[in-house]
Design a protein around this motif. Structure first.
Motif, PDB file in Angstrom:
ATOM      1  N   THR A 126       0.838  -1.202   0.000  1.00 56.47           N
ATOM      2  CA  THR A 126       0.000   0.000   0.000  1.00 56.47           C
ATOM      3  C   THR A 126       0.873   1.253   0.000  1.00 56.47           C
ATOM      4  O   THR A 126       0.549   2.227  -0.660  1.00 56.47           O
ATOM      5  CB  THR A 126      -0.957   0.044   1.210  1.00 56.47           C
ATOM      6  N   GLN A 160      -2.183  -1.982  -5.746  1.00 52.68           N
ATOM      7  CA  GLN A 160      -3.531  -2.414  -5.377  1.00 52.68           C
ATOM      8  C   GLN A 160      -3.612  -3.897  -5.060  1.00 52.68           C
ATOM      9  O   GLN A 160      -4.693  -4.417  -4.798  1.00 52.68           O
ATOM     10  CB  GLN A 160      -4.495  -2.075  -6.510  1.00 52.68           C
ATOM     11  N   GLN A 177      -3.926  -7.188  -3.223  1.00 54.22           N
ATOM     12  CA  GLN A 177      -4.501  -7.450  -1.903  1.00 54.22           C
ATOM     13  C   GLN A 177      -3.804  -8.626  -1.228  1.00 54.22           C
ATOM     14  O   GLN A 177      -3.342  -9.554  -1.901  1.00 54.22           O
ATOM     15  CB  GLN A 177      -5.978  -7.793  -2.044  1.00 54.22           C
ATOM     16  N   THR A 215      -7.036  -2.831   1.932  1.00 51.84           N
ATOM     17  CA  THR A 215      -7.126  -2.751   0.470  1.00 51.84           C
ATOM     18  C   THR A 215      -8.461  -3.274  -0.042  1.00 51.84           C
ATOM     19  O   THR A 215      -9.011  -4.236   0.475  1.00 51.84           O
ATOM     20  CB  THR A 215      -6.014  -3.579  -0.185  1.00 51.84           C
TER      21      THR A 215
END
Lengths: 473, 268
Positions: free
Chosen positions: B237, B242, B244, B264
């Motif tokens: 992050t 992006q 996860q 996320t």
């Protein structure tokens, strides 16, 4: 060699910023890991050899006095001399005496980490001897005025461009005016320069990979043949080796050679494997007139009696370095002394003092990859942790660290408090986070400087579990 | 408490482990659900830490106190199961060594060690859940176009030999197919307190891990140890990525998890 391990933090930070070092390490380490993997897979019972290596070394270490004496007797019988040195200074004194008695001026050297440990080059140069390293990597770092950054690939941190420039700087006065840029030309130039030194040296000093007790042989494994030229051409051959290098016999040597080449460079066998047995005999065509073995203790006898004795099984293959995520990112120099990587992080504190080198065993994630590739199954992570235990017992850590651990412990040792207080902390953190994370948290800078800190959920698992459990009953 | 209908059901003491307890309770509930689906009865005694931070920093005397606390709470169960390789390894591998010279505790430590398992190990190796698993899973809804990869945490991998177990379980989840990173078995740089004692080296290692994630363009990273996962997620992050990160157990529930570690959201 001066101990700089106490500067590990700043040295490792600087190393991380060195892009040249990074690309050199990436190339080299990637190669070592892949070639080893392939070579190991090709030997069906490699794991059995590892067990064999461990057992033979343990046996030899248990009877070290017996095997060393046997080795000494065999060397003497074949016309050689064995000298016992308690520490590096004594070893250097012995070597100086031999060189002086031989009226030597020029000394060629094969690669030897033990001579780095004893700082033999410096002691010889201080007395006016010309010392030339003949292993290509060692030769490069000698020109650069540096120390080895890897136990088998001493110049692994150098790029091709670095070497081109160094050779140009040092060899142009010898008539090599053009810059060499291709690896083949670089090697050829080094070969030409070194050839003259081989032929004109008065004394050759080498290390030994193994000392075979049963035959009195010193075994030297190289890929360049420089060890053989260093050992055979001058009138005097001196071997400097630490006492744990001894193995019982030629059968065990066969096992260790299978382990060494594969673990080190992924070779089935190194290009040159030579057994040196004393000086030139009457009918030999060549060989040295004098054959000396300097056996260095330098703390080994103490290690043998300690919790760290397993480290003496090491055959210096470098596999633990090549597979260490920390070493492969910071290189060897940050460790601040002769031996880097996992092996160095165990050995250096034992040889130079635990407080001086206290960063080394701590700067490890205990990921355990080193142990899985060690050819003699040294439990490196356990030994690194043992250093940490010793450091705690010595009270060596900073007050901040002790206080932090104490705070955590006070909570963790009282599950009831722990549950109450973590509930409150979690609730506060959950309410103050934005988008499920923190960019900054008090006292958490080492984490938050480069990473977001994930926020907790509103409640702890134990809290939620208890609530559900209560509802159900 | 819901007692299992099966009288011969195993009693499992669930060791939530600190990070899951404090940061990701849903991992605990997912794990409990999975264990219960094997016909076990799960209990959660009041607990704190296994002592790993003290142990890895060389403070054996503090670790022994915590170890004895934990043994005391968990030895009554048939099994102890934890959703973390490093915490399970602490009990299974290190407790017996830590307490071997204590005549009152060495037997108890070994006894608990013999019955302690990491979650995926317990489900696959001990319960030998028949494959495919009867997990009442709905097919994954939004994973079809997602690339999922797995990070092998070092302690689980090298101290407990966990590699195939979580992958076997995940392969039972319809819609999940895994892509492997070339550096899945290399340390992410967490290393417990290592990550704050040597933050620069730790950051380099997690960046290397993220390079591996990026090379296969993974959308989702799964793993079995929250320390590593928080480290990877926090760096991802911070770098504005992006991707996860989840604990693998979260992906074995009927419903798919949405919010990853560090908040996320799924890529749109």
């Amino acid at each position: 060699m001066k101990v700089l391990s106490q500067n590990f933090k700043s040295a490792s930070k600087a190393a991380l910023l060195n892009d040249d070092l990074r690309s050199a390490l990436d190339r080299a380490e990637g190669g070592f890991v892949n070639t080893r993997k392939k070579a190991v897979a090709e030997l069906r019972n490699f794991e059995d050899y590892r067990t064999y290596g461990q057992q033979v070394k343990d046996h030899t270490l248990k009877h070290l006095g017996y095997y060393l004496t046997q080795f000494e007797n065999k060397v003497v019988k074949s016309g050689g001399h064995v000298h016992w040195a308690g520490n590096g200074e004594q070893a250097n004194k012995i070597i100086l005496d031999i060189c002086s008695a031989a009226n030597a001026r020029k000394i060629t050297k094969g690669k030897s980490m033990v001579s780095e440990e004893a700082a033999t080059n410096k002691s010889l140069q201080d007395q006016g001897y010309e010392v030339i390293e003949t292993d290509l990597g060692e030769y490069i770092i000698q020109l650069a005025g540096e120390s080895p950054s890897h136990i088998i690939a001493p110049a692994v941190h150098k790029s091709k461009q670095n070497v081109t420039d160094l050779f140009h700087q040092h060899h142009s006065r010898l008539g090599f005016l053009e810059k060499v840029t291709e690896p083949e030309d670089i090697v050829n130039q080094a070969r030409q320069v070194l050839r003259d030194h081989f032929c004109s040296a008065d004394v050759g000093i080498t290390g030994a990979n193994f000392l075979v007790a049963d035959t009195g042989s010193a075994v030297i494994v190289t890929n360049e043949g420089n060890g053989d030229l260093t050992a055979s051409l001058p009138g005097v051959h001196i071997i400097i080796a630490s006492i744990e290098k001894v193995i019982p016999d030629l059968v065990s040597l066969g096992g260790f050679l299978r382990l060494l080449g594969r673990s080190a460079t992924g070779q089935i066998m190194s290009v040159y494997t030579t057994l040196f047995n004393g000086p030139k005999r009457k009918d030999d065509l060549d060989g040295p007139d004098q054959f000396h073995v300097v056996l260095l203790d330098n703390g080994r006898t103490e290690i043998l009696k300690s919790k760290y004795q397993d480290i003496l099984r090491c055959i210096r293959c470098g596999a633990c370095l090549n597979h260490c995520p920390v070493y492969t990112n910071i290189g060897g120099h940050a460790y601040g002394w002769v031996y880097p990587g996992p092996i160095g992080s165990v050995l250096t504190p034992l040889l130079v003092g635990q407080t001086k080198a206290m960063h080394l065993p701590n700067a490890c994630t205990l990921n355990g990859r080193c142990q899985t590739v060690c050819p003699v199954k040294i439990p490196l992570p356990s030994l690194l942790r043992q250093h940490r235990v010793d450091l705690v017992q010595m009270g060596a850590h900073s007050w901040a660290q002790k206080f932090g651990l104490w705070c955590w412990y006070s909570l963790a040792s009282r599950p009831k408090w722990y549950n109450q207080i973590t509930r409150i902390l979690v609730a506060i953190l959950a309410r103050t986070a934005t988008r499920g994370r923190f960019r900054w948290l008090p006292l958490a800078r080492p984490w938050t400087a480069t990473r977001d800190f994930p926020a907790p959920a509103q409640s702890t698992f134990q809290q939620l579990w208890k609530a559900q459990h209560r509802r159900k009953t | 408490m819901t007692d299992s209908d099966n009288n011969s059901a195993h009693n499992v003491g669930f060791f939530i482990t600190c990070l899951a307890d404090l940061f990701r309770p849903q991992v605990g509930f997912a794990a409990v659900r999975l264990i219960e689906q094997c016909g076990c009865h799960v209990s959660v005694p009041q607990q704190s830490c296994c002592g790993q931070p003290a142990y890895n920093n060389g403070d054996d005397s503090k670790t022994r106190v915590l170890a004895k606390n934990l043994i005391d709470k968990f030895e009554q169960f048939d099994y102890m199961v934890a959703p973390s390789g490093s915490c399970a390894a602490m009990v299974k591998v290190h407790y017996p060594k830590l307490l071997k010279d204590d005549p009152n505790w060495s037997g108890r430590a070994q006894n608990l060690a013999d019955r302690t398992y990491e979650l995926s190990q317990f489900l696959v190796d001990v319960m030998r859940v028949k494959l495919p698993l009867k997990l009442k899973l709905k097919p994954a809804q939004f994973v079809d176009d997602k690339k999922i990869t797995y990070h092998d945490s070092c302690s689980g991998l090298r101290e407990l030999g966990i590699r195939s177990q979580p992958r076997k379980l995940l392969n039972q989840r319809a819609g999940i197919s895994m892509d492997e990173m070339d550096n899945s078995e290399i340390c992410c740089g967490f290393g417990g307190t290592f990550c704050v004692k040597y933050p620069e080296i730790s950051t380099r290692l997690v960046d290397n891990k993220i390079s591996g994630i990026d090379r296969i363009e993974a959308d989702i990273v799964l793993g079995g140890d929250l320390g590593c996962l928080m480290n990877i997620a926090g760096r991802l992050t911070r770098c504005g990525k992006q991707t996860q990160v989840f604990h693998f157990a979260e992906w074995l529930l009927d419903e798919q998890p949405e919010t990853g570690i560090a908040g996320t959201k799924p890529k749109t």
